[in-house]
Design an enzyme around this catalytic site. Sequence first.
Site, PDB file in Angstrom:
ATOM      1  N   LYS A   9       6.765  28.573  24.705  1.00 42.99           N
ATOM      2  CA  LYS A   9       7.406  29.276  23.704  1.00 42.99           C
ATOM      3  C   LYS A   9       7.632  30.771  24.057  1.00 42.99           C
ATOM      4  O   LYS A   9       7.061  31.252  24.789  1.00 42.99           O
ATOM      5  CB  LYS A   9       6.715  29.153  22.362  1.00 42.99           C
ATOM      6  CG  LYS A   9       6.623  27.462  22.070  1.00 42.99           C
ATOM      7  CD  LYS A   9       5.855  27.147  20.672  1.00 42.99           C
ATOM      8  CE  LYS A   9       5.919  25.695  20.287  1.00 42.99           C
ATOM      9  NZ  LYS A   9       5.501  25.618  18.730  1.00 42.99           N
ATOM     10  N   TYR A  49      14.057  20.183  16.203  1.00 45.51           N
ATOM     11  CA  TYR A  49      13.029  20.367  15.180  1.00 45.51           C
ATOM     12  C   TYR A  49      13.399  19.605  13.857  1.00 45.51           C
ATOM     13  O   TYR A  49      13.006  20.063  12.696  1.00 45.51           O
ATOM     14  CB  TYR A  49      12.408  21.837  14.706  1.00 45.51           C
ATOM     15  CG  TYR A  49      11.508  22.471  15.799  1.00 45.51           C
ATOM     16  CD1 TYR A  49      10.327  21.538  15.963  1.00 45.51           C
ATOM     17  CD2 TYR A  49      11.789  23.634  16.240  1.00 45.51           C
ATOM     18  CE1 TYR A  49       9.338  22.107  16.855  1.00 45.51           C
ATOM     19  CE2 TYR A  49      10.683  24.136  17.149  1.00 45.51           C
ATOM     20  CZ  TYR A  49       9.758  23.349  17.475  1.00 45.51           C
ATOM     21  OH  TYR A  49       8.774  24.008  18.439  1.00 45.51           O
ATOM     22  N   ASN A 113       2.061  29.313  18.988  1.00 43.15           N
ATOM     23  CA  ASN A 113       1.074  28.700  19.433  1.00 43.15           C
ATOM     24  C   ASN A 113       1.286  28.225  20.986  1.00 43.15           C
ATOM     25  O   ASN A 113       0.958  27.076  21.370  1.00 43.15           O
ATOM     26  CB  ASN A 113       0.701  27.420  18.667  1.00 43.15           C
ATOM     27  CG  ASN A 113       1.784  26.433  18.300  1.00 43.15           C
ATOM     28  OD1 ASN A 113       2.830  26.623  18.782  1.00 43.15           O
ATOM     29  ND2 ASN A 113       1.439  25.401  17.547  1.00 43.15           N
ATOM     30  N   HIS A 116       4.988  23.741  23.560  1.00 43.98           N
ATOM     31  CA  HIS A 116       5.439  22.761  22.843  1.00 43.98           C
ATOM     32  C   HIS A 116       5.297  21.294  23.913  1.00 43.98           C
ATOM     33  O   HIS A 116       5.729  21.635  25.099  1.00 43.98           O
ATOM     34  CB  HIS A 116       7.041  22.522  22.390  1.00 43.98           C
ATOM     35  CG  HIS A 116       7.283  21.237  22.010  1.00 43.98           C
ATOM     36  ND1 HIS A 116       7.658  20.942  20.962  1.00 43.98           N
ATOM     37  CD2 HIS A 116       8.222  20.416  22.655  1.00 43.98           C
ATOM     38  CE1 HIS A 116       8.093  19.634  20.742  1.00 43.98           C
ATOM     39  NE2 HIS A 116       8.574  19.344  21.761  1.00 43.98           N
ATOM     40  N   GLU A 127      14.005  14.395  23.345  1.00 43.86           N
ATOM     41  CA  GLU A 127      13.863  15.810  23.631  1.00 43.86           C
ATOM     42  C   GLU A 127      14.471  16.282  24.865  1.00 43.86           C
ATOM     43  O   GLU A 127      15.076  17.309  25.073  1.00 43.86           O
ATOM     44  CB  GLU A 127      12.218  16.309  23.411  1.00 43.86           C
ATOM     45  CG  GLU A 127      12.094  16.278  21.809  1.00 43.86           C
ATOM     46  CD  GLU A 127      10.565  16.547  21.576  1.00 43.86           C
ATOM     47  OE1 GLU A 127       9.845  16.936  22.714  1.00 43.86           O
ATOM     48  OE2 GLU A 127      10.231  16.728  20.376  1.00 43.86           O
TER      49      GLU A 127
HETATM   50  P1  IDP Z   1       2.972  20.302  17.144  1.00 42.64           P
HETATM   51  O1  IDP Z   1       3.679  21.416  18.056  1.00 42.64           O
HETATM   52  O2  IDP Z   1       1.592  20.279  17.659  1.00 42.64           O
HETATM   53  O3  IDP Z   1       3.593  19.030  17.674  1.00 42.64           O
HETATM   54  P2  IDP Z   1       4.057  20.295  14.535  1.00 42.64           P
HETATM   55  O4  IDP Z   1       3.427  19.889  13.424  1.00 42.64           O
HETATM   56  O5  IDP Z   1       5.169  19.223  15.290  1.00 42.64           O
HETATM   57  O6  IDP Z   1       3.047  20.782  15.487  1.00 42.64           O
HETATM   58  O7  IDP Z   1       4.919  21.575  14.213  1.00 42.64           O
HETATM   59  C1  IDP Z   1       5.933  22.205  15.148  1.00 42.64           C
HETATM   60  C2  IDP Z   1       5.491  23.626  15.337  1.00 42.64           C
HETATM   61  O8  IDP Z   1       5.695  24.441  14.098  1.00 42.64           O
HETATM   62  C3  IDP Z   1       4.082  24.098  15.767  1.00 42.64           C
HETATM   63  O9  IDP Z   1       3.860  24.039  17.049  1.00 42.64           O
HETATM   64  C4  IDP Z   1       4.119  25.286  15.295  1.00 42.64           C
HETATM   65  O10 IDP Z   1       4.716  26.368  16.012  1.00 42.64           O
HETATM   66  C5  IDP Z   1       4.790  25.397  13.784  1.00 42.64           C
HETATM   67  N1  IDP Z   1       3.996  25.028  12.796  1.00 42.64           N
HETATM   68  C6  IDP Z   1       3.405  23.783  12.457  1.00 42.64           C
HETATM   69  N2  IDP Z   1       2.723  23.854  11.328  1.00 42.64           N
HETATM   70  C7  IDP Z   1       2.744  24.988  10.615  1.00 42.64           C
HETATM   71  C8  IDP Z   1       2.336  25.672   9.578  1.00 42.64           C
HETATM   72  O11 IDP Z   1       1.634  25.356   8.864  1.00 42.64           O
HETATM   73  N3  IDP Z   1       2.647  27.281   9.347  1.00 42.64           N
HETATM   74  C9  IDP Z   1       3.444  27.998  10.353  1.00 42.64           C
HETATM   75  N4  IDP Z   1       4.030  27.214  11.525  1.00 42.64           N
HETATM   76  C10 IDP Z   1       3.654  25.909  11.699  1.00 42.64           C
HETATM   77 MG    MG Z   2       5.424  18.204  16.861  1.00 41.94          MG
END
Ligand code: IDP
Ligand code: MG
Length: 138
Positions: A9, A49, A113, A116, A127
């Site tokens: 990212k 997304y 974070n 992805h 994807e």
């Molecule tokens: P993942 O990347 O671990 O699969 P997902 O639930 O699919 O997690 O969420 C996609 C992305 O959205 C996350 O990697 C993170 O960057 C962001 N995200 C997820 N949950 C939150 C939240 O509660 N607050 C802010 N950003 C979030």
């Molecule tokens: Mg995800």
Amino acid sequence: MDRTLVICKPDAVERGLVGEIIGRFERKGLRIVAAELRTLDRGVLDRHYAEHAGKGFYGELVAFMGRGPALVAVVEGPEDAWSVVRHMMGATDPMNAAAGTIRGDFGTMVTENLVHGSDSAESARREVAIFFPDLHQE
Ligand code: IDP
Ligand code: MG
């Protein structure tokens, strides 16, 4: 061989952690099939997304993901490459991610974070097709 999508990212690119992240996957035994540095536009992010559209964090997520270049890649391994990548990434919230995972070792913020990875074989196919439509998929 089995393929999955990885995105380093924009925070990973900004912090100079792309080599560290991709290097971990390579040392694990996954092979890079395709990779490109791209600034992701809203159209691509809305497709990628789609499952999160309408959630409270969606606006923040797409603003972050589009704020600068990301390293989009396809990696492959003998089986369940998506699962290997997910285990190495760690939990979505880096504060809950185990030490030794990418998010656990390098992150502190849930949005930023670092990485992805597709969350299932079906997600991986979907994807990879979004980001590398010309890549032959068996
Ligand atoms: P993942 O990347 O671990 O699969 P997902 O639930 O699919 O997690 O969420 C996609 C992305 O959205 C996350 O990697 C993170 O960057 C962001 N995200 C997820 N949950 C939150 C939240 O509660 N607050 C802010 N950003 C979030
Ligand atoms: Mg995800």
